[in-house]
Design a protein around this motif. Structure first.
Motif, PDB file in Angstrom:
ATOM      1  N   ALA A 155       1.429   7.486 -15.924  1.00 43.48           N
ATOM      2  CA  ALA A 155       0.334   6.566 -15.614  1.00 43.48           C
ATOM      3  C   ALA A 155       0.852   5.315 -14.904  1.00 43.48           C
ATOM      4  O   ALA A 155       0.234   4.822 -13.946  1.00 43.48           O
ATOM      5  CB  ALA A 155      -0.396   6.186 -16.897  1.00 43.48           C
ATOM      6  N   GLU A 190       1.742   6.154 -11.298  1.00 41.20           N
ATOM      7  CA  GLU A 190       0.538   6.304 -10.484  1.00 41.20           C
ATOM      8  C   GLU A 190      -0.081   4.946 -10.176  1.00 41.20           C
ATOM      9  O   GLU A 190      -0.506   4.674  -9.043  1.00 41.20           O
ATOM     10  CB  GLU A 190      -0.459   7.197 -11.230  1.00 41.20           C
ATOM     11  N   TRP A 191      -0.109   4.068 -11.174  1.00 37.96           N
ATOM     12  CA  TRP A 191      -0.668   2.726 -10.966  1.00 37.96           C
ATOM     13  C   TRP A 191       0.202   1.920 -10.004  1.00 37.96           C
ATOM     14  O   TRP A 191      -0.296   1.203  -9.132  1.00 37.96           O
ATOM     15  CB  TRP A 191      -0.748   2.001 -12.313  1.00 37.96           C
ATOM     16  N   ASN A 192       1.539   2.055 -10.122  1.00 37.43           N
ATOM     17  CA  ASN A 192       2.458   1.279  -9.285  1.00 37.43           C
ATOM     18  C   ASN A 192       2.396   1.716  -7.819  1.00 37.43           C
ATOM     19  O   ASN A 192       2.724   0.944  -6.907  1.00 37.43           O
ATOM     20  CB  ASN A 192       3.888   1.437  -9.812  1.00 37.43           C
ATOM     21  N   LYS A 232      -0.262   2.205  -6.267  1.00 34.86           N
ATOM     22  CA  LYS A 232      -1.501   1.631  -5.718  1.00 34.86           C
ATOM     23  C   LYS A 232      -2.399   2.705  -5.107  1.00 34.86           C
ATOM     24  O   LYS A 232      -2.967   2.533  -4.028  1.00 34.86           O
ATOM     25  CB  LYS A 232      -1.181   0.555  -4.684  1.00 34.86           C
TER      26      LYS A 232
END
Length: 603
Positions: free
Chosen positions: A449, A452-454, A456
């Motif tokens: 997670a 995936e967030w890093n 962007k």
């Protein structure tokens, strides 16, 4: 391990233990401290022998100016009956005489300026009604008129003037300079003392050299005393019954030796009971690993041995430690040097073959991991060798290496939780392992997670179904199986409180940043030495000599620093992060069979 209980007559105990020591596989439960005055004396003797051997190994007269005289003195010596007392007396006397020699030499330097005289000379002057007084003043303060005013004799004149004055007894005379204390003895008397002390020191060193020539025989006596002490501890640890006429001994031996041991015991006049050892018996621990994991046993032993009923983690942390070490060294060239050193140790030093294997494996790890960044002796492979842009792009950048270190750490943490889960499942049932399975799932979900967030939104690593599935499995396993209580409320309460461990998980992951930091620092330090060294190449005539010299010194220093950090920090990650997440407790005692070593006496 197989547990053995022996019941025998007390008078036969020592003979039975001697036979067991020849068998060499039975660990008899011992007392770790002297059980009585006799064992205390034996332990003191062993300690004195050990200290004597250590000092003799360091003793050398190679650079002594009196080597020939010392060797001659050694040839006149004979082995005393009580070696320990003779050695300690000689060693103590050498220290005392050496101090006396240094003190005497210092006094000679002080007395030499006054020339040669004896106490009898001073006594004759005293009989004439005069007292000799000693003076020393700077040359610029000396007044020649003093020679007319006093009975004065200049002894030596340099930057200072040393002189004596004969003072009539009973007369109150004011002297032109401050009187100094005369030497305790004249230079000729001191030189006689120094000669006597030097002769004694030669004899004492000769005796020490004689002892060193018999060091193998002394080692033999040391091993005999150690064996006697070990056997005594084993003997005195026996429980007694039937008014001290029967002794009961307890011992442990590897299960694979059971057939041979029982065949041996059947021929002895002893009653014994053999049964499978349990953790409650506190049996010793003997690790069983293949050649690869066996090389890493010395590292694991620096922490704690596993308990008898606990999983040995050496095979599981060994590959990680090897690669972590390589990541911290961060230089392919240093890995090649370590591999060569390990191979040399393995074949040239048979007694350290296992250490040589360990160094070789760490060298291989230090060749594999630096290939990620392409660093060799502080330079980059793509700067040294011609290669296409595609090949250059295969090497990791500094930021990519940073994330790789964290990902590698997460892999080890997930692996640790899976080991704990499988082990708990096998040992205690399927419910016992679910909590650790849940933490493994949560760690994996959190890592994916975050990645995936890093990104962007550029990467879609997990589908929503996969994300919810991992998070759901983690939540159910952690909330409902952190406790195995039959009370559902206690289970949920324990699960809720265990969620606090998320903070510890974050700290564990961040600890692996050290792998990146150490690897980068080693590479940068090597690069700095390269830059400094090649700047010297422009110096006429000696430039390249200085360049090569600085490269050797610089990279030697760098490899030492890099290996020191690479040894300590992966060990910290192993013993703190990995062991903690597996749930390792430790506290096992080592397997120490009662056996007598074969010593070859060398006279």
């Amino acid at each position: 391990m197989t547990k053995y209980t022996f019941i025998l007559l007390s008078g036969e105990k020592d003979g039975f233990l001697k036979k067991l020591s020849e068998l060499g596989v039975m660990d008899i439960t011992r007392s770790d401290k002297p059980v009585d005055e006799c064992s205390a004396k034996m332990l003191d003797t062993v300690s004195r022998y050990k200290a004597a051997i250590k000092k003799l190994e360091k003793f050398s007269v190679k650079d002594d100016p009196d080597t020939d005289r010392i060797s001659h003195a050694a040839s006149q010596c004979r082995m005393p009956e009580d070696f320990i007392s003779a050695f300690e007396e000689t060693d103590s006397r050498i220290s005392a005489v050496s101090d006396a020699v240094r003190s005497c030499e210092k006094e000679i330097r002080s007395a030499a300026v006054w020339g040669e005289y004896t106490r009898e000379d001073l006594a004759r002057i005293d009989a004439l009604g005069y007292t000799v007084r000693f003076f020393c003043v700077p040359a610029r303060h000396f007044d020649k008129k003093w020679e007319d005013e006093y009975i004065l004799q200049i002894i030596e004149a340099t930057d200072n003037i040393w002189f004596v004055i004969l003072s009539p007894k009973g007369e109150n005379i004011t002297y032109p300079a401050r009187e100094i204390q005369p030497p305790q003895a004249s230079v000729n008397e001191l030189e006689a003392d120094l000669k006597r002390l030097s002769e004694e020191l030669v004899c004492l060193k000769g005796r020490m050299l004689f002892f060193k020539g018999r060091i193998e025989s002394i080692r033999s006596s040391y091993h005999e005393e150690t064996y006697r002490l070990d056997q005594y501890f084993a003997s005195e640890s026996a429980a007694s019954a039937a008014e001290n006429h029967i002794s009961i001994l307890e011992g442990f031996a590897p299960a694979e030796n059971r057939k041979d041991i029982e065949a041996f015991l059947d021929n002895c006049d002893v009653y014994y009971i053999a049964e499978e050892a349990t953790a409650d018996d506190n049996p010793p621990v003997k690790l069983k690993n293949n050649w690869f994991a066996r090389a890493f046993e010395p590292i694991g032993s620096l922490y704690l041995l596993p308990r008898y009923d606990e999983l040995d983690l050496t095979p599981f942390f060994a590959p990680f430690y090897m690669l972590f070490f390589g990541l911290c060294v961060g230089d392919l060239g240093y890995g090649i040097i370590l591999l060569a050193a390990g191979i040399a140790i393995h074949f040239k030093m048979p007694k350290m073959a296992n250490i040589g294997t360990l160094v070789s494996l760490l060298g291989i790890g230090s060749m594999i991991m630096p290939m990620l960044s392409g660093t060799v002796f502080g330079a980059k492979l793509y700067d040294i060798l011609p290669m296409s842009d595609k090949l250059r792009g295969m090497f990791l950048t500094d930021m990519q290496l940073f994330w790789f270190s964290l990902i590698f750490g997460i892999v080890q943490l997930v692996f640790a939780r899976l080991i704990a889960a499988v082990y708990a499942t096998v040992k205690h049932g399927w419910q016992a392992g679910l909590s650790n399975f849940g933490w493994a799932a949560f760690t994996l979900w959190a890592a994916l997670a975050f990645a995936e967030w890093n990104s962007k939104g550029e990467l879609e690593i997990m589908s929503p179904a996969m994300s919810y599935t991992l998070l759901g499995i983690a939540g159910v396993c952690i909330l409902f199986f952190s406790s195995l209580s039959k009370n559902i409320f206690k289970r949920i309460g324990k699960g809720i409180t265990s969620i606090y461990d998320v903070t510890g998980l974050l700290g564990d992951v961040l600890s692996y940043i050290r792998l990146f930091g150490l690897g980068m620092s080693g590479g940068i330090l090597g690069m700095v030495f390269n830059s400094m060294a090649f700047q010297l190449s422009g110096i006429p005539y000696a430039g390249w000599v200085l360049t090569v010299l600085l490269l050797i010194i610089g990279h030697s220093l760098t490899i030492f620093i890099a290996c020191l950090g690479a040894f300590v920090h992966p060990m910290r990650l192993t013993f703190v992060e990995f062991y903690k997440n597996v749930g390792f407790i430790g506290g096992g005692r080592p397997y120490r069979p009662l056996k007598k070593e074969t010593i070859t006496n060398k006279q």
